[in-house]
Scaffold this active site. Structure first.
Site, PDB file in Angstrom:
ATOM      1  N   CYS A  38      -7.350  21.776 -32.149  1.00 35.27           N
ATOM      2  CA  CYS A  38      -7.348  20.786 -31.068  1.00 35.27           C
ATOM      3  C   CYS A  38      -5.947  20.224 -30.860  1.00 35.27           C
ATOM      4  O   CYS A  38      -5.333  19.687 -31.786  1.00 35.27           O
ATOM      5  CB  CYS A  38      -8.403  19.718 -31.359  1.00 35.27           C
ATOM      6  SG  CYS A  38      -7.880  18.010 -31.337  1.00 35.27           S
ATOM      7  N   CYS A  41      -5.215  16.736 -31.817  1.00 36.64           N
ATOM      8  CA  CYS A  41      -5.159  16.505 -33.273  1.00 36.64           C
ATOM      9  C   CYS A  41      -3.780  16.886 -33.808  1.00 36.64           C
ATOM     10  O   CYS A  41      -3.244  16.235 -34.695  1.00 36.64           O
ATOM     11  CB  CYS A  41      -6.211  17.330 -33.997  1.00 36.64           C
ATOM     12  SG  CYS A  41      -7.879  16.965 -33.476  1.00 36.64           S
TER      13      CYS A  41
END
Ligand SMILES: Cc1cc2nc3c(=O)[nH]c(=O)nc-3n(C[C@H](O)[C@H](O)[C@H](O)COP(=O)(O)OP(=O)(O)OC[C@H]3O[C@@H](n4cnc5c(N)ncnc54)[C@H](O)[C@@H]3O)c2cc1C
Length: 626
Positions: A38, A41
């Site tokens: 992600c 992230c």
């Protein structure tokens, strides 16, 4: 690569460990469930690491963890914990005995300050029953509690942070000081008018300090921010980090060096000491390098580069600089591919002494002295030496002209990297340093950046070693320079401590400049210097211990063991021949023999010359008579 590594100040959790870690933990937890694919992230990971670093001292109350839901072995646990989006932040209370999937933080603001304050609130949400073990109370103290401290003698300091109800500084400082002993921190609200009047406090936040001897005074910090308060308290004499029971704690008042019974000598933290630098050089040249029988190839190149750097940049006393310069000339003029280290020692120990060039032959620490022999010392002097050298290189950019290292902003750093990797007795240190160098040394483009790079990396090492076995409890590892040394180096941005790097650079250039190096205790002939030699002559093996090393399974580095076995303190014995009770080197002896042979030949020549002459004279006389 992975978003988080073992080097980060947080716990990497997995499906196998998560439940076990969280159940009945003595501390609360804040766990980020993320996914390594992600993008957000990935972008957020530096912030999370910075947060973990910022609250590293809070681990007795709350710990920070991460769990990668994209990793196959974690699929099940993320399902079990109902993690739908990444990243998800979950809080887990301490001492929870039932299965609990935690409490999700749903706020949009994920800045460090916000999350940190949420952590404080979360700790406060515990009850008396499940309060994290080891965490002091975060409730404000009342006037009565503080008033009773006035004039009271105690075995610790009590610091009081006065602030308004919404302020987090007091609670953050209480948590920052949690792993330290010798000081208790309390928070008082500025609504306690009677107390404020009594202490003469008119603005908040403010801090007040009650000393162990019963006196009290306002806390003298330059900026009224969390980092300044915490640093000030951590550096108070007698305040130190709690260590595991296996680490002995020296007595603060009379800390003596047990093995040598030498007294601890006062020094000024804002100075650099020439005795430390000279002792370090002596140790490096005569002990550390001397365990290598011959130098060739990259080792020889590293040694030459090191000698070049110190000969050109070391701002030392003339006799030492001359010695280094002579050594350099000798190395450069010798086209040898392989040099026996004995030859170098012979040069430095015997030949140069004749010309008055001399480097101290004992280890004597002042700014680098530790509270016991196994702490500080040599590695401290090595850091100091390289900081001095990077600063010298930046202030004298032409110093390395006409050498193999000219025009290279990385000259000092690369030499240090090679030296540490090849010769520094602490192998683990070398490995860590090499990792840091590979990561970012190539980004250094100027001599100033080199100064800052070394400072940054040294702080990274300090952060990693804080609370470890190699930390001297009397000299806690801090992010350096501390606010007392350089107040303008520190700033706060959105509640997070930040460095003002321009100020840091200016400070480093001043601190490690030649003008700030004190010559205290450097004189070798001075009787006082002999009396205070921390470790006496280098030939006492027990006094030569590489300082600040973690006791590794292998124990003392290999070459240090040799040192102890030989009982010579690691010095290669100078090739001296006993003659009439005096020490003559091989060269001295050959010179003698040569001179002797010359005078014999000369005498013989004289003898024959006069013999021939007298014969001729006799013949002449004889003829005359006849
Ligand atoms: C390259 C290198 C790598 C090391 N790696 C490890 C390791 O992996 N594990 C381990 O256990 N030990 C390691 N050590 C040893 C460790 O870093 C310390 O040197 C040792 O523990 C002694 O610590 P000290 O308290 O004397 O302070 P030191 O860290 O040695 O610092 C010496 C002095 O430098 C100043 N200083 C502190 N921080 C900075 C900074 N950021 N910038 C400029 N000046 C500063 C201070 O005045 C301090 O007193 C390493 C040493 C070196 C030289």
């Amino acid at each position: 690569g992975r978003l988080y590594t073992e080097q980060d100040p947080l716990d990497i959790l997995t499906g196998d460990t998560l439940k076990q870690t969280l159940s009945n933990s003595s501390t609360a937890w804040l766990v980020q469930f993320y996914s390594s694919w992600c993008g957000h992230c990935i972008q957020y990971s530096p912030t999370w690491k910075a947060l973990a670093g910022d609250v590293k001292d809070w681990t007795q109350a709350i710990r920070i963890g991460v769990l990668d839901c994209a990793h196959e072995k974690n699929f099940d646990i993320c399902k079990e914990f109902s993690i739908h989006f990444y990243p998800t932040f979950r809080y887990f209370k301490a001492h929870s005995t039932t299965f609990d999937i935690g409490k999700t933080y749903r706020g949009a603001d994920r800045e460090i300050q916000t999350v940190r304050q949420l952590m404080v609130n979360f700790i406060q949400n515990h009850t008396r029953q499940n309060w994290p073990a080891g965490c002091p109370s975060l409730e404000p103290a009342r006037t009565e509690n503080i008033q009773s401290l006035i004039g009271l003698k105690s075995d610790h300091y009590t610091a009081v942070i006065i602030e308004d109800e919404e302020s987090y500084i007091g609670r953050e400082v209480i948590l920052d000081l949690m792993p330290y002993e010798g000081v208790v921190v309390k928070r008082v609200l500025n609504s306690e008018k009677v107390l404020l009047e009594k202490l003469g406090i008119t603005t908040a936040p403010a801090a007040y300090l009650f000393y162990p001897n019963g006196t009290h005074a306002g806390m003298d910090v330059q900026k009224k921010i969390r980092f300044f308060f915490s640093s000030f308290l951590k550096l108070l004499p007698g305040v130190h980090r709690k260590h595991s029971p296996s680490v002995q704690q020296p007595e603060p008042a009379a800390f003596k060096d047990q093995s040598t019974s030498e007294l601890y000598r006062d020094f000024d933290k804002s100075k650099v000491y020439m005795v430390d630098l000279e002792s370090g050089l002596h140790y490096l040249l005569r002990v550390e390098l001397a365990t290598h029988k011959t130098l060739e190839g990259v080792e020889l190149k590293t040694f030459k580069d090191f000698v070049t750097v110190v000969a050109k940049l070391f701002p030392g006393r003339q006799s030492v600089v001359k010695l280094l310069e002579t050594l350099l000339e000798w190395l450069v003029s010798l086209p040898l591919e392989k040099i026996p280290y004995e030859a170098i020692l012979d040069l430095a120990n015997n030949k140069m002494r004749i010309s008055g060039l001399h480097l101290t032959e004992r280890v004597q620490w002042l700014g680098c002295q530790g509270s016991s022999v196994a702490l500080r010392g040599y590695p401290c002097s090595l850091w100091t030496l390289f900081h001095v050298l990077t600063v010298q290189a930046a202030s004298r950019p032409d110093a390395l002209a006409n050498t193999a290292l000219e025009d290279d902003p990385l000259a000092v750093l690369q030499t240090m990297r090679q030296y540490i990797g090849m010769f520094f007795g602490c192998r683990e240190c070398g490995k860590h340093f090499e990792e840091m160098a590979q990561e970012s040394m190539s980004q250094v483009k100027s001599l100033d950046e080199a100064v800052l790079w070394l400072w940054r990396k040294h702080n990274q090492v300090n952060a990693r070693l804080a609370g470890s076995m190699s930390e001297d409890p009397m000299f806690p590892k801090t992010q350096w320079p501390t606010p007392d040394l350089c107040p303008t180096c520190h700033e706060e941005q959105d509640g997070l401590h930040v460095w003002n790097e321009d100020m840091v650079l200016a400070f480093l250039k001043k601190h490690y400049s030649a003008a700030n190096i004190s010559p205290k205790y450097t004189s070798d002939i001075h009787p006082e210097a002999g009396a205070v030699a921390a470790n006496k002559a280098i030939s006492t093996p027990s006094s030569v211990i590489i300082k600040g090393l973690k006791p590794s399974p292998e124990g003392i580095p290999k070459h240090m063991k040799q040192t102890d076995e030989s009982g010579t303190g690691g010095i290669q014995k100078e090739p001296n021949l006993p003659f009439l009770g005096l020490g003559f080197s091989g060269v001295d002896m050959s010179l003698c023999v040569l001179l002797y042979a010359f005078s014999c030949v000369f005498l013989m020549l004289m003898f024959f010359f006069f013999r021939v002459r007298s014969k001729r004279w006799k013949i002449k006389n004889h003829r005359l008579h006849v």
